[in-house]
Write a protein that holds these residues in place. Sequence first.
Motif, mmCIF file in Angstrom:
data_model
loop_
_atom_site.group_PDB
_atom_site.id
_atom_site.type_symbol
_atom_site.label_atom_id
_atom_site.label_comp_id
_atom_site.label_asym_id
_atom_site.label_seq_id
_atom_site.Cartn_x
_atom_site.Cartn_y
_atom_site.Cartn_z
ATOM 1 N N ALA A 82 -4.349 -44.793 -7.711
ATOM 2 C CA ALA A 82 -5.725 -45.070 -7.317
ATOM 3 C C ALA A 82 -5.825 -45.099 -5.801
ATOM 4 O O ALA A 82 -4.924 -45.616 -5.116
ATOM 5 N N ASP A 83 -7.077 -44.495 -5.221
ATOM 6 C CA ASP A 83 -7.368 -44.497 -3.780
ATOM 7 C C ASP A 83 -8.661 -45.247 -3.554
ATOM 8 O O ASP A 83 -9.601 -45.176 -4.367
ATOM 9 N N PRO A 84 -8.884 -45.952 -2.415
ATOM 10 C CA PRO A 84 -10.104 -46.710 -2.149
ATOM 11 C C PRO A 84 -11.285 -45.767 -1.906
ATOM 12 O O PRO A 84 -11.108 -44.639 -1.466
ATOM 13 N N PRO A 85 -12.546 -46.210 -2.207
ATOM 14 C CA PRO A 85 -13.715 -45.368 -1.966
ATOM 15 C C PRO A 85 -13.954 -45.154 -0.465
ATOM 16 O O PRO A 85 -13.604 -46.023 0.360
ATOM 17 N N GLU A 86 -14.625 -43.979 -0.120
ATOM 18 C CA GLU A 86 -14.836 -43.622 1.303
ATOM 19 C C GLU A 86 -16.097 -42.753 1.408
ATOM 20 O O GLU A 86 -16.308 -41.847 0.604
ATOM 21 N N ILE A 87 -16.972 -43.054 2.436
ATOM 22 C CA ILE A 87 -18.205 -42.288 2.717
ATOM 23 C C ILE A 87 -18.004 -41.562 4.048
ATOM 24 O O ILE A 87 -17.536 -42.171 5.038
ATOM 25 N N GLY A 114 -13.163 -41.187 -3.831
ATOM 26 C CA GLY A 114 -12.424 -42.361 -4.305
ATOM 27 C C GLY A 114 -11.842 -42.112 -5.681
ATOM 28 O O GLY A 114 -12.400 -41.380 -6.500
ATOM 29 N N LYS A 115 -10.621 -42.749 -5.950
ATOM 30 C CA LYS A 115 -9.953 -42.603 -7.220
ATOM 31 C C LYS A 115 -9.368 -43.965 -7.613
ATOM 32 O O LYS A 115 -8.576 -44.513 -6.824
ATOM 33 N N PRO A 116 -9.735 -44.450 -8.700
ATOM 34 C CA PRO A 116 -10.737 -43.965 -9.680
ATOM 35 C C PRO A 116 -12.147 -44.109 -9.129
ATOM 36 O O PRO A 116 -12.335 -44.724 -8.074
ATOM 37 N N ASP A 128 -10.738 -51.187 -7.488
ATOM 38 C CA ASP A 128 -9.585 -52.072 -7.348
ATOM 39 C C ASP A 128 -8.816 -51.794 -6.075
ATOM 40 O O ASP A 128 -8.007 -52.616 -5.637
ATOM 41 N N CYS A 129 -9.092 -50.626 -5.503
ATOM 42 C CA CYS A 129 -8.337 -50.246 -4.293
ATOM 43 C C CYS A 129 -9.049 -50.635 -3.006
ATOM 44 O O CYS A 129 -8.438 -50.631 -1.943
#
Length: 1334
Positions: free
Chosen positions: A607-612, A641-643, A693-694
């Motif tokens: 999993a990767d953290p969300p990003e704009i 982002g993942k998930p 979660d990330c």
Amino acid sequence: MSQMEQQMRRTMPMSSSSSSSSSFSSSISSARLRKVPQGLSKTLDDFLPGHTVQYNRQETFSQVQKSPSLPEGESVPDFEEKLRPITAQEGAGAAFKAKVSGRPEPQVRWQRASGAPLSEGTKFFYDDINNQHILKIKILTLEDDDVYKCIASNEHGEAIYSVSLIVTENPALDFKKKLKKCSVEKREEKKPPTEEEMLKILSGVEKKDYERICAEYGFTDFRGILKRLKEMKKKVEVEVVRVLNPLEDITAKAGSNVVFETVLELKDPNIRMQWFLGTELLRLQYSHGKYEIKQMGTKHMLCISNVGLGDKGTYSLQVGDKRQSAKLKVIDEPLKFLSEFKPEKVRERQTAVFEVRLSKKTNAPLIWKVKGKEVKRDEKFDASLSEDGLTYTLKIKDVKVSDTGDYTISIGDISATVPLFIERIPIAFTSPLKNVRAQEKGKARLACEMSSKDVHVRWLKDGSDITASTRYTFMRDGKRAEVVIEECEQTDEGEYSVVCTQDNDWQEYVTSAGLGVDERFASVKSGMSDLQCPTGSPAELCVVLDDEKVDGVWLKDGQEITEQGGVQVVQQGAVHKLIFSGLTDAHEGKYTFRAKGVENEAVLTVADPPEIDSSVLDILGSQPVRLKAGQTATIKIPFKGKPPPKVTWYKDGVEMVEDERMKVERTSDSTTLVIYRCVREDSGAVQLRLKSDCGTTTAHLQLQVIDHPKPPQGKVEFLELSRKCIKMKWKHPRDNGGKEVTGFVMERREASKKSWTRVGEVQSSLTVFSDDTVEAGQVYRYRIRAVNSEGMSEPLGTEEVCAGEPIEPPGTAFQLQVSGVTKDAMTVSWNPPGHDGGAPVLGYNLERRKKGSNMWLQVNKELIPDSKFVVDGLVADVQYEFRVISVNQAGSGSPSNFSNAVMAKDPIRAPSFVKNLLVSDSTNTSISLSWTPPEQGDTPSGYILEVRPEDAKEWKKSTKIPIAGTSFTVGGLQQRMKYHFRIRAVNEGGLGEPTELSEGVFAMPPPVAPRFDLQGKMKSQMVVCAGSTLCLHLSFTASPPPVVTWFKDGSITSGREVITKSNNHSQFLLPSSQRSDSGEYRVHLKNDFGEAHHNVNVRVTDFPRPPKNLRLVEEVPGTVTLQWDHTPDLVEDNDRVHYVILKRDSSTPSWFTMAECVFSSKYTVTGLLPGRKYYFRVVAQNSIGDSDPLDSSEALIIARERECISSLRLKEHAALPRQAKPSFLLPLKDHAVHRGHDCTMSCAFQGMPTPQASWYKGESKMSDRNGFWQSTANGVCTLVIPLCAVKDSGKYTLVLENPLGTAKCSCSLVIFDKDDKNLLESLTKQANKEKLIV
């Protein structure tokens, strides 16, 4: 000499006997001491000093039943009140009274036991008031002395009660006789008595007085008379005791009881009898029951209990001068065991008992031994001896194995030995072995508990002894046995047993149980959980088992992991790990760990953290998003982002929730916010938040929606209110809608109208407006709207204001009336209000509601110009209420009071005439009527009953409101007046036709013949005291009221009485009754339907009148004869008049009662003390009370005794010295006396020289007290305590002293009230058992 012989015969004891076949018999005898009357010359009192005479009082009862069985309700005659023995002086009167019961009523007759007829002055009769049979003798003579029988008999049997009448000599009468004789003897010369006469004179005199008495009578042959007296005494003594059966020798065994018997014929039953052992007198009172003397008729017995060797010897009985003897021989047997000494077998922990019985008692010590050692009494051993001293017992408590052995008993020269056997208690398993299951490589434990700890234990496995095996661990703790098996294996399965044995017990006790070993499987203590990590980060999967020895394998997506780059498998004991050094997408998947009995899974994801994108953020923050109200706003923001992260939109910090106008669209790489039909309130700061979660990231933007302005602010302030102008002021709107406000629009409407009219516009710079187009007195409302380029705002309204003076709403209409009622319509009318409010009434609004409801409904659509309105569309059988509201230019006034509830229904028909009017009951003041409802017309709601007296013409209603039922009682009528009645039914439709009784009715009850009220406790007999009120009250029932007539002894009463009469009772009243009012009274009742009468017997009694002319004559020293004239009331026998004689010593104010039932006018008082002054009183008494007392006018002084023959000089004779210490012949007896009565204590004694007497109360000597009399004369001591009080209760002691010794005698005195019934009953019972004087 004939007179002297007659006196001597009277001094002999009198006896009488009676016998019959009876179910109950009793006799009572008592003795009195009386001094023989004193004569002048040759009477006994001169020569027999101290001689006493004994009288017997007899009382017997017998009952005989003739019938074998008694019918129900019938009985054998019986005496409810027993007769009392009577002792009275000659010349007095006596009466026996008996109360007899039995059915049929028994016949009563009187007889004398001697068979002599009743004397001439004797009469017997029946007292019907007290229900007593009375035998009355008016004047007693000595010939009346006898036993009298009262015999009651009927067909079932008879009852006989016998009592004695003792007639004593009257000293006054004897004195008169002696006076006559004395006068004759003075004229004649004294002749010496003959030898026979002298023998009779000296027969009752002491020897020391022989010579003096012979000299007084002039008898000279003194020696010859002494010789004859000795011969007579020897002859009498020989005949005093006659032995019919002498004592006999007895041989008895030691320990038995012995009885010496002899049969004697005694002439004097009171002769002294003494028993001797050898020459020693037997002291029975100190023998503690060893010796006991019994008598059965002429048989006399000496009982000796439990004889021993010390009791043997010669026993003698001394009676008078006769003595007879007999020998007692005691045989002593050798000591031996009577019971067999048997071996004892006892179970362990119980009590062993050895018991042996001896042939006789012995003083030799007894010794118990066990195993040769002497037994000492303690908690273990208990040795005891029976009450008869023959049985010896040894108890051994809580026996154990160690108590087994031989036990020996030794006493004197004999001994015996027996063994004691102990039976062991069987071993019981209080907790047996239980089946156990253990896991492989685990620990197993088997345990049991026995009832005793003194046992031997062996362990078996499948029948083989394993006690010596090192594979097992054995443990013992008291009664508990246990085996432990470490690291269990499959080979340890099997059956395990415990074998227990004990000493002196051949039996084996076994308990068994099975052991099972289960294959062991691992279990997870701590399992894996799903794991999510960013790309390139390290990770670890871990499983913890409960067993270090269990191995496992790792799998990924179902395939075992063998070799994989960046993955390491590690095991540390029970901990199994899978370690990743750097995660890639290839590492994602499902991982499984498997072991024996265990399987655990987990999922690993990257999993990767969300990003704009930053460029998007710059665009959103540089300028706001603008749009007009009503348009749709669409905002789309891409991200990575993942998930996929969680998307959340916020406005002004509050999360935005999707609804019809707001939607949020989501994809894996973007999100879109859509707002349909935007409004001004949608403007604000909008925020997007992406969270996984990330990590978390946000984006911000401004949304601006342009719309028309908000309404002006605040309450409108009116600066001017006049007939020509209204000026107002307000504030700018709070929100201009995103555009500048260009102005304000002013609107107005009249209060009575609903339409608004624009009256002007105001520039945005001004907030003041003046309206000069108003109408004076008119009420207006204003509203103000703000205007910008987008449109106008919502209005700001004002309150109602009036141009000049205001116009008020009109007043309230009144007097609402409802008419023309049908089932669907009715007409409502009213009066206009009295006040129109300053403007004409424009019309009315009419409202209705259902009864009980709170909701009013307007029935008219337009204002009602008139004061009357027809309401239709109503629901049948529903009640309605109405109210009216007046309306003018100022508006609606207050509602009027609502009308009465009116039911919507068609008009009701009046009922027809009432049927079956009749009279159901009548009394002197009321008449009850009943009827049936009419058959035609509607159902009546009530009835109107009218009444008219015979002499009146107008009808009057009997009730204020209609009668609800079909019956009614008209009260308050005049007795025996004739009344007419009529009745009519009524309902809402009106009154029905009247129905009238055909004839008038009289106010009187139904005819009833006179009869007396049996519940009124009517009396047939009455006894009242003279002077009291005589009241005869009788209740009765009659209709019409009867004529009441009172009669006395057959004649109509007329005089002092007061007669009260009413309809149901009558009373005859004499305020003050007299003796002449006695008689039979009859009340007679009569009316037209019958008659009745009732009789009452009345007897008026009064206090007796006092006697008169009291005379005192002292004829004999120490004796006073009282004579008086009879009271005039003595002739009336029904009053039972008699006299009470009292005396008083001058030293005390208290009167002492001498006699209570004296019927003659003469009484002799005896026992007066010489030298004292006495007053006497005579009181007449009957059943009502006492008369006034008749007192002696002067005190009478009793002369001291003088010698009868003062001139006779005799030669002094020296009496032979005969000395004896004091002793009591007749001791004192306990007394129980009513408070206020006198108590006399007396006793007889002997002693020489004459002892000195001293009286004590408690410890105080009574010589120091006053208020009592004491005398000592002729061997009799007397103590008189007058008018006993509670303080006189206690113990009294008489002490006699002379030089040879001292003697004491005591008695108790109990003082009680007549109301102390419990004490009196207990004293009576005690008097029946003991010698107690009550």
